[in-house]
Enzyme design. Structure first.
Site, PDB file in Angstrom:
ATOM      1  N   CYS A  82      32.620  29.717  15.691  1.00  0.00           N
ATOM      2  CA  CYS A  82      32.864  29.804  17.333  1.00  0.00           C
ATOM      3  C   CYS A  82      31.945  31.159  17.771  1.00  0.00           C
ATOM      4  CB  CYS A  82      34.372  30.018  17.556  1.00  0.00           C
ATOM      5  SG  CYS A  82      34.773  29.859  19.223  1.00  0.00           S
ATOM      6  N   HIS A 192      36.271  25.063  15.724  1.00  0.00           N
ATOM      7  CA  HIS A 192      37.028  25.853  14.615  1.00  0.00           C
ATOM      8  C   HIS A 192      37.278  25.086  13.611  1.00  0.00           C
ATOM      9  CE1 HIS A 192      37.782  29.768  16.727  1.00  0.00           C
ATOM     10  NE2 HIS A 192      37.671  28.908  18.093  1.00  0.00           N
ATOM     11  N   GLU A 194      38.998  25.750  10.955  1.00  0.00           N
ATOM     12  CA  GLU A 194      40.258  26.249  10.604  1.00  0.00           C
ATOM     13  C   GLU A 194      41.428  25.792  11.375  1.00  0.00           C
ATOM     14  OE1 GLU A 194      39.239  29.339  13.638  1.00  0.00           O
ATOM     15  OE2 GLU A 194      38.187  28.012  12.101  1.00  0.00           O
TER      16      GLU A 194
END
Length: 211
Positions: A82, A192, A194
């Site tokens: 990001c 992202h 994650e």
């Protein structure tokens, strides 16, 4: 033996979810701002949430650009996520503020040309067929984005002796922007991983597998 990953703590990142995701894919994770640990780990992950200028201020406070540069000079893997990807470029323009980035890639981070911002939610990514980053992932996979700014023009030139970077793209309301880059030991994603479920975990596994 598990690969070691230093998760760079410079006051601007979603450390908890990144930590959990990296552990799920088998990495041994240390959250740190210590230069020695950051340089010596098998991999360095640079997260980032918020405004470009604030992230750069935090990065500069721990000499983060020097850490990144030192690792890359030795061919040691770094991954940005990001705003952790955005700060790898030369400069950022947000809210009328111009900020200098870490300068690993030429280019500027600017506001997306879209009526609805932030670009928030799931989106597909156009990437090269031989991408290591997206190995084992179909072209229909979707990843989680949340941002209003991005890099809309890729300008890095390479010569015949240099392997060109693999650049992935995404679109929001017809505006095309860089979604991910694989450039030797330097990888980065605008989205992202994650927060992108199984697809994101596979991508992180692919990175850890290269360490």
């Amino acid at each position: 033996m598990a690969k070691t990953v230093a998760l760079l703590d410079y006051g601007s990142g979603n450390l908890r979810s990144a930590h959990r995701a990296l552990e799920k894919v088998g990495a041994e994770v240390t959250v740190t701002s210590d230069p020695q640990i950051s340089v010596n780990a098998d991999g360095l992950l640079v997260p980032g949430v918020g405004a470009f200028a604030a992230c750069m201020a935090g990065l500069n406070a721990i000499h983060g650009a020097r850490i990144i540069g030192q690792r890359l000079a030795g061919g040691r893997p770094v991954m940005g996520i990001c705003v952790g990807m955005q700060i790898l470029f030369d400069e950022g323009h947000e809210h009328g503020v111009h900020s200098k980035g870490a300068g690993e890639w030429p280019g500027a981070v600017e506001r997306l040309h879209a009526d609805i911002l932030p670009h928030m939610g799931w989106n597909t990514v156009e990437r090269a067929a031989d991408s290591q980053m997206f190995a084992e992932l179909s072209e229909e996979e979707r990843f989680y984005f949340v941002h209003s700014y991005g890099v809309r023009d890729w300008t890095l030139e390479t010569d015949d002796l240099t392997t060109p970077p693999s650049v992935a793209w995404a679109q929001h309301e017809g505006d095309r922007f860089v979604a991910a880059v694989e450039n030797g030991p330097l990888w980065a994603t605008q989205f992202h991983p994650e927060k992108s479920g199984d697809a994101g975990l596979q991508l992180l596994f692919n990175w850890v597998d290269t360490l």
